[in-house]
Design an enzyme around this catalytic site. Structure first.
Site, short mmCIF file in Angstrom:
data_model
loop_
_atom_site.label_atom_id
_atom_site.label_comp_id
_atom_site.label_asym_id
_atom_site.label_seq_id
_atom_site.Cartn_x
_atom_site.Cartn_y
_atom_site.Cartn_z
N ASP A 185 -18.10 8.52 22.10
CA ASP A 185 -16.69 8.21 21.87
C ASP A 185 -16.36 8.38 20.39
O ASP A 185 -17.23 8.25 19.52
CB ASP A 185 -16.39 6.77 22.28
CG ASP A 185 -16.56 6.53 23.77
OD1 ASP A 185 -16.58 7.51 24.53
OD2 ASP A 185 -16.68 5.35 24.16
N ARG A 186 -15.10 8.63 20.12
CA ARG A 186 -14.68 8.85 18.72
C ARG A 186 -15.11 7.71 17.81
O ARG A 186 -15.57 7.93 16.69
CB ARG A 186 -13.15 9.01 18.67
CG ARG A 186 -12.61 9.28 17.25
CD ARG A 186 -11.12 9.51 17.27
NE ARG A 186 -10.39 8.33 17.68
CZ ARG A 186 -10.05 7.34 16.85
NH1 ARG A 186 -10.40 7.39 15.56
NH2 ARG A 186 -9.39 6.30 17.29
#
Length: 283
Positions: free
Chosen positions: A119-120
């Site tokens: 995930d970012r």
């Protein structure tokens, strides 16, 4: 919008060209990089406005490369950087930055393959292929759960157990993933071990046996142990407890897809990672 002329009614021509070059303009569901492309009747044009503008700010840091050879490229991803291109930003991500890094080293037509994603907001070990020769075996290793991934996470709450295996299915509802304890979803399994118990917060190891999207975040939240800084699944108290998601892909073990050598890769903790009073984190 039917053509570029109508787009430019709402913005300067230079701005429109910059958005196209940045990868923020999609025609018929695909990114378009050529501002002179002629549109066909009925094609849908979408503009995804970059939240930080068309600024090209991200490149790989060579000091964060954990391992590389002719087939693999392993990087300690920073928190806040997407793994792959986003609809509004096709430049500032690890995937595209890796291709640029290889091109600067003289690789013609650099190839990068993604077999898992972070995930970012998640930092840590990210393994990529840089040769199609490695794809099949590495993809099979991930599919057969033969890649061991260990994450560290700070969570809100104090578990009354030392280790636990969480088996709760995961499904998708409009706009988000959810746990489905009483409905048929995709099987998901996470092993969790407590590393440290503090004042209302704990540090845990999380080993995802399966690889579902947002699996660790969902499983820990389902156990009443949301990850600090998780603004999507953590609830207001956990979301406010940290400035970002405190989830780090710490270790990854796998058999090399070409040489079959065993690789054990560790990503050092980010500089803003809170350490317990005893900084030793057991293997």
């Amino acid at each position: 919008m039917k053509d570029w002329v109508q787009i430019e009614c709402f913005m300067e021509a230079k701005e429109a060209q910059e958005l196209v070059a940045f990868g923020a303009v999609h025609v018929a569901g695909k990114v378009v990089r050529d501002p002179n492309r002629v549109l066909r009747a009925g094609e849908e044009v979408r503009i995804y406005w970059p939240w930080m503008g068309v600024r090209r700010f991200y490149e790989l840091d060579a000091a964060r490369i954990l391992y590389r050879d002719a087939w693999l490229f392993v990087y300690n991803k920073e928190a806040g950087i997407p793994t792959q291109p986003m609809p509004s930003d096709a430049y500032n991500n690890v995937f595209e930055a890796t291709k640029r890094f290889l091109a600067r080293e003289g690789v013609t037509q650099p190839y990068v393959g993604l077999h898992h994603r972070l995930d970012r907001e998640t930092s840590g070990v990210l393994v990529m292929t840089v040769s199609p020769q490695a794809n099949k075996a590495l993809g099979r290793a991930f599919a057969e759960h033969r890649v061991e991934k260990t994450y560290l996470a700070w969570v809100l709450g104090i578990p009354n157990w030392d280790t636990k295996t969480i088996r709760v299915g995961i499904g998708r509802e409009p706009g988000r993933y959810v746990v489905w304890p009483n409905r048929p979803g995709k099987f998901a399994e996470t092993f969790v071990a407590v590393v440290y118990r503090g004042c209302g917060q704990s540090l845990v190891h999380a080993v995802p046996v399966t690889g579902r999207t947002h699996q660790i975040r969902l499983h820990l939240a389902h156990e009443g142990l949301p990850i600090l800084g998780d603004r999507r699944y953590g609830g207001s108290q956990a979301a406010a407890a940290a400035s970002r998601l405190l989830l780090h892909a710490w270790k990854l073990r796998l058999s090399h897809p070409v040489t079959n050598c065993e690789l054990s890769l560790t990503a050092s903790l980010p500089g803003d990672w809170p350490l317990p009073p005893d900084p030793a984190i057991p293997d």
